[in-house]
Design an enzyme around this catalytic site. Structure first.
Site, PDB file in Angstrom:
ATOM      1  N   LYS A 111      42.462  46.110  61.193  1.00 57.68           N
ATOM      2  CA  LYS A 111      43.780  45.386  62.066  1.00 57.68           C
ATOM      3  C   LYS A 111      44.135  44.286  61.109  1.00 57.68           C
ATOM      4  O   LYS A 111      45.257  43.771  61.426  1.00 57.68           O
ATOM      5  CB  LYS A 111      43.179  45.023  63.290  1.00 57.68           C
ATOM      6  CG  LYS A 111      42.960  46.338  64.218  1.00 57.68           C
ATOM      7  CD  LYS A 111      44.215  46.364  65.254  1.00 57.68           C
ATOM      8  CE  LYS A 111      44.388  47.864  65.746  1.00 57.68           C
ATOM      9  NZ  LYS A 111      43.438  48.106  66.850  1.00 57.68           N
ATOM     10  N   LYS A 191      43.756  58.529  61.457  1.00 54.44           N
ATOM     11  CA  LYS A 191      43.606  58.832  62.943  1.00 54.44           C
ATOM     12  C   LYS A 191      45.191  58.735  63.681  1.00 54.44           C
ATOM     13  O   LYS A 191      46.007  57.971  63.411  1.00 54.44           O
ATOM     14  CB  LYS A 191      42.818  57.719  63.435  1.00 54.44           C
ATOM     15  CG  LYS A 191      42.237  57.669  64.809  1.00 54.44           C
ATOM     16  CD  LYS A 191      41.687  56.666  65.138  1.00 54.44           C
ATOM     17  CE  LYS A 191      42.331  55.510  65.535  1.00 54.44           C
ATOM     18  NZ  LYS A 191      41.916  54.403  66.069  1.00 54.44           N
ATOM     19  N   LYS A 194      48.666  54.729  68.367  1.00 54.76           N
ATOM     20  CA  LYS A 194      49.766  54.073  68.552  1.00 54.76           C
ATOM     21  C   LYS A 194      50.306  53.277  67.599  1.00 54.76           C
ATOM     22  O   LYS A 194      51.621  53.068  67.220  1.00 54.76           O
ATOM     23  CB  LYS A 194      49.499  53.332  69.794  1.00 54.76           C
ATOM     24  CG  LYS A 194      48.984  54.060  70.896  1.00 54.76           C
ATOM     25  CD  LYS A 194      48.409  53.200  72.106  1.00 54.76           C
ATOM     26  CE  LYS A 194      47.043  53.485  72.641  1.00 54.76           C
ATOM     27  NZ  LYS A 194      46.503  52.982  73.809  1.00 54.76           N
TER      28      LYS A 194
HETATM   29  P1  TYM Z   1      41.932  52.753  72.620  1.00 48.67           P
HETATM   30  O1  TYM Z   1      43.141  52.226  73.794  1.00 48.67           O
HETATM   31  O2  TYM Z   1      42.582  52.268  71.398  1.00 48.67           O
HETATM   32  O3  TYM Z   1      41.838  54.181  73.094  1.00 48.67           O
HETATM   33  C1  TYM Z   1      41.278  54.725  74.156  1.00 48.67           C
HETATM   34  C2  TYM Z   1      40.402  55.944  73.908  1.00 48.67           C
HETATM   35  O4  TYM Z   1      40.949  56.909  73.182  1.00 48.67           O
HETATM   36  C3  TYM Z   1      40.266  57.315  72.066  1.00 48.67           C
HETATM   37  N1  TYM Z   1      40.962  57.679  70.915  1.00 48.67           N
HETATM   38  C4  TYM Z   1      40.940  58.764  70.103  1.00 48.67           C
HETATM   39  N2  TYM Z   1      39.971  59.667  70.311  1.00 48.67           N
HETATM   40  C5  TYM Z   1      40.302  60.879  69.219  1.00 48.67           C
HETATM   41  N3  TYM Z   1      41.348  60.706  68.360  1.00 48.67           N
HETATM   42  C6  TYM Z   1      42.093  59.766  68.336  1.00 48.67           C
HETATM   43  N4  TYM Z   1      42.914  59.839  67.315  1.00 48.67           N
HETATM   44  C7  TYM Z   1      41.964  58.631  69.446  1.00 48.67           C
HETATM   45  N5  TYM Z   1      42.712  57.553  69.348  1.00 48.67           N
HETATM   46  C8  TYM Z   1      42.107  56.752  70.620  1.00 48.67           C
HETATM   47  C9  TYM Z   1      39.352  55.868  71.859  1.00 48.67           C
HETATM   48  O5  TYM Z   1      37.998  56.215  70.910  1.00 48.67           O
HETATM   49  C10 TYM Z   1      39.028  55.317  73.105  1.00 48.67           C
HETATM   50  O6  TYM Z   1      37.918  56.070  73.516  1.00 48.67           O
HETATM   51  N6  TYM Z   1      38.407  49.308  72.356  1.00 48.67           N
HETATM   52  C11 TYM Z   1      39.011  50.404  73.086  1.00 48.67           C
HETATM   53  C12 TYM Z   1      39.001  50.016  74.814  1.00 48.67           C
HETATM   54  C13 TYM Z   1      37.875  49.482  75.240  1.00 48.67           C
HETATM   55  C14 TYM Z   1      36.819  50.091  75.455  1.00 48.67           C
HETATM   56  C15 TYM Z   1      35.854  49.070  76.325  1.00 48.67           C
HETATM   57  C16 TYM Z   1      36.344  51.458  75.490  1.00 48.67           C
HETATM   58  C17 TYM Z   1      37.945  48.082  75.758  1.00 48.67           C
HETATM   59  N7  TYM Z   1      36.732  47.991  76.339  1.00 48.67           N
HETATM   60  C18 TYM Z   1      34.497  49.366  76.779  1.00 48.67           C
HETATM   61  C19 TYM Z   1      34.870  51.561  75.842  1.00 48.67           C
HETATM   62  C20 TYM Z   1      34.078  50.459  76.625  1.00 48.67           C
HETATM   63  C21 TYM Z   1      40.056  50.923  72.529  1.00 48.67           C
HETATM   64  O7  TYM Z   1      41.013  50.063  72.142  1.00 48.67           O
HETATM   65  O8  TYM Z   1      40.567  52.322  72.954  1.00 48.67           O
END
Ligand code: TYM
Length: 324
Positions: A111, A191, A194
């Site tokens: 990032k 990956k 977004k």
């Molecule tokens: P975020 O918003 O990026 O993604 C949400 C969830 O989707 C999964 N994910 C994927 N899984 C498989 N292939 C992909 N290409 C892919 N892109 C996204 C992510 O692994 C995630 O599970 N930091 C986290 C949000 C968060 C969180 C937490 C998660 C904040 N606090 C506490 C667990 C516990 C995030 O940015 O997710």
């Protein structure tokens, strides 16, 4: 029942990676745990964002999750900024988190490169807020995609550091991976994300989804229709595993390896199955779009329930820290 926590950022359309990597698993786990799911708006402000769009993104993310099956009768769904204890506990956890551990986070490094003009302290301490999200509810299970595993390892480390310093307050949370923990983007390389703009969104029209799949990169060694392909290195096959039956998978696997089917046929079947899976979700999203107040009420009710748990945890935290 054990408590489970997970979160998703309201930073754009929710995509097939989020769905296969996380949300579909979240729905399956509803009966096995006391589930708490969070729209993490404070995490989403660590990169540049459009202030005018923020609220509609939050409501949009909640809507998609409910439409995908997060029944508010069976889980708590809320937004992070509605429960102030998340940032409060994050501050406390900052004081037991080694800088060196944060510096090693690959997501921070990625990032920082992507947003070189805005490498802020929030981006750096992002995983500490994640740890606070999880620990506030003493969650023991955290279903995520594999990109979040490193953050969860750090969360476990922060838990150990806190417990060693102040006493056994928090359990160590375990990650739970879905069957598709890593979905690649349409480029077949990075990956699905977004921020990389290589996604198929859950709200894309059927025509757009077919168009995107038609251009998606497959096994690059398969140059011509008559060349045999290798499903093991093809992102389309990974997606098939999320949407197709065992029999169809066998047909694709054997057909690709023997070149008896081409990428076009493989993609057509995938598009048909993907669309059939997400059509009911899209219908429910359209229904909810007519009642944005209902989604807000669900989030408010979720926050009310979370505050009760969060206040109790912070009371305990203040106690062991010698504040009382
Ligand atoms: P975020 O918003 O990026 O993604 C949400 C969830 O989707 C999964 N994910 C994927 N899984 C498989 N292939 C992909 N290409 C892919 N892109 C996204 C992510 O692994 C995630 O599970 N930091 C986290 C949000 C968060 C969180 C937490 C998660 C904040 N606090 C506490 C667990 C516990 C995030 O940015 O997710």
């Amino acid at each position: 029942m054990k408590t489970l926590f997970s979160g998703i950022q309201p930073s754009g359309d929710i995509h097939i990676g989020n769905y296969l990597g996380a949300i579909r698993n979240w729905v399956r786990l509803l009966d096995k745990y006391q589930c708490i799911y969070c729209i993490v708006d404070y995490h989403a402000i660590t990169i540049e964002y459009d202030v005018q769009e923020m609220l509609s993104r939050i409501i949009g993310a909640a809507t998609v999750n409910i439409a995908a099956g997060l029944d508010p009768e069976k889980c708590i769904l809320f937004r992070q900024s509605d429960v102030v204890q998340h940032t409060e506990l994050a501050w406390v956890l900052n004081t037991v988190t080694p800088m060196g551990d944060l510096e090693r986070m690959t997501q921070f490094k990625d990032k920082s490169r992507q947003h070189a003009s805005n490498v802020n302290a929030g981006l750096f301490t992002y995983p500490v807020l994640m740890a606070a999200d999880i620990m506030l509810y003493k969650a023991e299970a955290v279903p995520v995609g594999d990109d979040q595993i490193q953050h969860l390892e750090l969360c476990r480390e922060i838990t150990r550091k806190f417990n060693n310093r102040f006493g056994e307050v928090f359990p160590e949370a375990q990650p739970l991976l879905s069957e598709s923990p890593r979905i690649l983007g349409l480029d077949g390389k990075s990956k699905m994300s977004k921020s990389l703009g290589n996604t198929i969104s859950l709200v894309d029209s059927p025509e757009l989804i077919r168009e995107k799949l038609a251009t998606a990169v497959t096994d690059e060694n398969r140059k011509r229709r008559k060349d045999p392909g290798n499903p093991d290195v093809c992102n389309l096959f990974t997606m098939h595993k999320g949407f197709s039956t065992a029999e169809q998978l066998k047909w694709v696997d054997e057909g690709c390896r023997s070149a008896s089917i081409g990428c076009l046929e493989c993609k057509k079947l995938l598009a048909d199955n993907m669309l059939a899976d997400i059509a009911p979700i899209q219908e429910r999203i359209a229904e909810f779009a007519k009642k944005p107040d209902l989604v807000r009420q669900i989030l408010d009710e979720g926050a009310r329930k979370c505050r009760v748990i969060a206040e109790k945890t912070m009371d305990e935290v203040h106690g062991v820290m010698g504040f009382k």
